[in-house]
Design a protein around this motif. Structure first.
Motif, PDB file in Angstrom:
ATOM      1  N   GLY A  58       0.824  -1.202   0.000  1.00  0.00           N
ATOM      2  CA  GLY A  58       0.000   0.000   0.000  1.00  0.00           C
ATOM      3  C   GLY A  58       0.854   1.246   0.000  1.00  0.00           C
ATOM      4  N   VAL A  59       0.301   2.328  -0.533  1.00  0.00           N
ATOM      5  CA  VAL A  59       0.959   3.637  -0.505  1.00  0.00           C
ATOM      6  C   VAL A  59       0.175   4.619   0.354  1.00  0.00           C
ATOM      7  N   GLY A  60      -1.008   4.203   0.788  1.00  0.00           N
ATOM      8  CA  GLY A  60      -1.825   5.043   1.653  1.00  0.00           C
ATOM      9  C   GLY A  60      -2.742   4.184   2.496  1.00  0.00           C
ATOM     10  N   LEU A  61      -3.017   4.660   3.695  1.00  0.00           N
ATOM     11  CA  LEU A  61      -3.931   3.963   4.597  1.00  0.00           C
ATOM     12  C   LEU A  61      -4.640   5.017   5.443  1.00  0.00           C
ATOM     13  N   ALA A  62      -5.956   5.063   5.323  1.00  0.00           N
ATOM     14  CA  ALA A  62      -6.763   6.051   6.047  1.00  0.00           C
ATOM     15  C   ALA A  62      -7.353   5.424   7.304  1.00  0.00           C
ATOM     16  N   ALA A  63      -7.540   6.242   8.327  1.00  0.00           N
ATOM     17  CA  ALA A  63      -8.082   5.758   9.599  1.00  0.00           C
ATOM     18  C   ALA A  63      -9.385   4.967   9.434  1.00  0.00           C
ATOM     19  N   PRO A  64     -10.335   5.391   8.573  1.00  0.00           N
ATOM     20  CA  PRO A  64     -11.549   4.590   8.415  1.00  0.00           C
ATOM     21  C   PRO A  64     -11.273   3.159   7.946  1.00  0.00           C
ATOM     22  N   LYS A  70     -11.995   9.033  11.643  1.00  0.00           N
ATOM     23  CA  LYS A  70     -11.321  10.299  11.938  1.00  0.00           C
ATOM     24  C   LYS A  70     -10.566  10.761  10.705  1.00  0.00           C
ATOM     25  N   MET A  71     -10.308  12.054  10.636  1.00  0.00           N
ATOM     26  CA  MET A  71      -9.606  12.679   9.511  1.00  0.00           C
ATOM     27  C   MET A  71      -8.092  12.502   9.647  1.00  0.00           C
ATOM     28  N   MET A  72      -7.635  11.284   9.423  1.00  0.00           N
ATOM     29  CA  MET A  72      -6.211  10.977   9.524  1.00  0.00           C
ATOM     30  C   MET A  72      -5.874   9.886   8.523  1.00  0.00           C
ATOM     31  N   ALA A  73      -4.747  10.066   7.805  1.00  0.00           N
ATOM     32  CA  ALA A  73      -4.296   9.054   6.860  1.00  0.00           C
ATOM     33  C   ALA A  73      -2.773   9.062   6.796  1.00  0.00           C
ATOM     34  N   ALA A  74      -2.200   7.894   6.604  1.00  0.00           N
ATOM     35  CA  ALA A  74      -0.764   7.770   6.374  1.00  0.00           C
ATOM     36  C   ALA A  74      -0.543   7.630   4.875  1.00  0.00           C
ATOM     37  N   VAL A  75       0.481   8.324   4.367  1.00  0.00           N
ATOM     38  CA  VAL A  75       0.820   8.264   2.948  1.00  0.00           C
ATOM     39  C   VAL A  75       2.322   8.016   2.837  1.00  0.00           C
ATOM     40  N   PHE A  88       6.790  11.235  -1.135  1.00  0.00           N
ATOM     41  CA  PHE A  88       5.985  11.877  -0.094  1.00  0.00           C
ATOM     42  C   PHE A  88       5.755  10.859   1.010  1.00  0.00           C
ATOM     43  N   LYS A  89       6.076  11.261   2.234  1.00  0.00           N
ATOM     44  CA  LYS A  89       5.860  10.403   3.405  1.00  0.00           C
ATOM     45  C   LYS A  89       5.380  11.281   4.539  1.00  0.00           C
ATOM     46  N   GLU A  90       4.127  11.056   4.970  1.00  0.00           N
ATOM     47  CA  GLU A  90       3.568  11.881   6.035  1.00  0.00           C
ATOM     48  C   GLU A  90       2.271  11.272   6.543  1.00  0.00           C
ATOM     49  N   VAL A  91       1.977  11.508   7.800  1.00  0.00           N
ATOM     50  CA  VAL A  91       0.636  11.258   8.318  1.00  0.00           C
ATOM     51  C   VAL A  91      -0.077  12.597   8.193  1.00  0.00           C
ATOM     52  N   ILE A  92      -1.100  12.614   7.344  1.00  0.00           N
ATOM     53  CA  ILE A  92      -1.840  13.857   7.101  1.00  0.00           C
ATOM     54  C   ILE A  92      -3.094  13.845   7.976  1.00  0.00           C
ATOM     55  N   ILE A  93      -3.254  14.907   8.745  1.00  0.00           N
ATOM     56  CA  ILE A  93      -4.360  14.996   9.698  1.00  0.00           C
ATOM     57  C   ILE A  93      -5.197  16.226   9.344  1.00  0.00           C
TER      58      ILE A  93
END
Length: 187
Positions: A58-64, A70-75, A88-93
């Motif tokens: 995976g390249v992204g995983l969202a909290a749902p 919640k409005m949080m995802a890892a990319v 790009f590597k960040e947890v976007i909140i």
């Protein structure tokens, strides 16, 4: 550690909910969620660990996708084979797309999703470039411009936070039809 059986599958109502805003400072539970989502992506992109634990890459995983609305995802968008630095590597909140290009784009192979176990063929038309505002795990606000694959990945994850799945954007009557000005990205 998040494993494949921890990933919520298509049909679960949490995937169609709009996530709640995340409060700062992060609770211990939210900090752990951010860390374990990013760890899943790192492990899933390591061929040995992915095989050992049966992880789909995976390249992204969202909290749902792990049952948390919640409005949080890892990319984690990997770089080129000869450059180990991620694009790009960040947890976007609490992410918000504040502007986007008119130019549409789609991945040549279509999109997939850890929560969708079957292939849904067709182009997922998104914006080629976006300006993204988000908070990181420390609460600091960032505003960045992304283009091409990183922009598409972030749009996919933000859709999760708003209760949408990638196949919602596929033209059901003509799944491989694009407007003339669309960019098809090779993934």
């Amino acid at each position: 550690m998040i494993l494949m059986n921890d990933i919520v599958r298509d049909g679960d109502p949490v995937l169609r909910q709009v996530g709640a805003q995340v409060e700062f400072p992060l609770s211990a539970t939210d900090q752990e969620l951010a860390q374990t989502m990013m760890a899943y992506l790192e492990n899933s992109q390591d061929p040995k660990l992915a095989e050992k634990y049966g992880l789909r890459p995976g390249v992204g995983l969202a909290a749902p996708q792990v049952g948390v609305s919640k409005m949080m995802a890892a990319v984690l968008v990997p770089g080129a084979e000869d450059d180990p630095k991620p694009l790009f590597k960040e947890v976007i909140i609490n992410p918000v797309i504040v502007s986007h290009s008119v130019q549409p784009a789609a991945l040549s192979e279509g999109e997939g999703c850890l929560s969708v176990d079957h292939d849904v063929e067709g182009y997922v038309v998104r914006h080629d470039r976006i300006t993204l505002r988000y908070q990181d795990v420390s609460g600091q606000t960032h505003k960045i411009r992304l283009r091409d694959y990183p922009a598409i990945v972030c749009q996919h994850e933000i859709d999760h936070l708003n209760g949408h799945l990638y196949y919602d954007l596929i033209n059901k009557q003509a799944p491989y039809q694009l407007a003339d000005q669309s960019t098809v990205l090779i993934d």
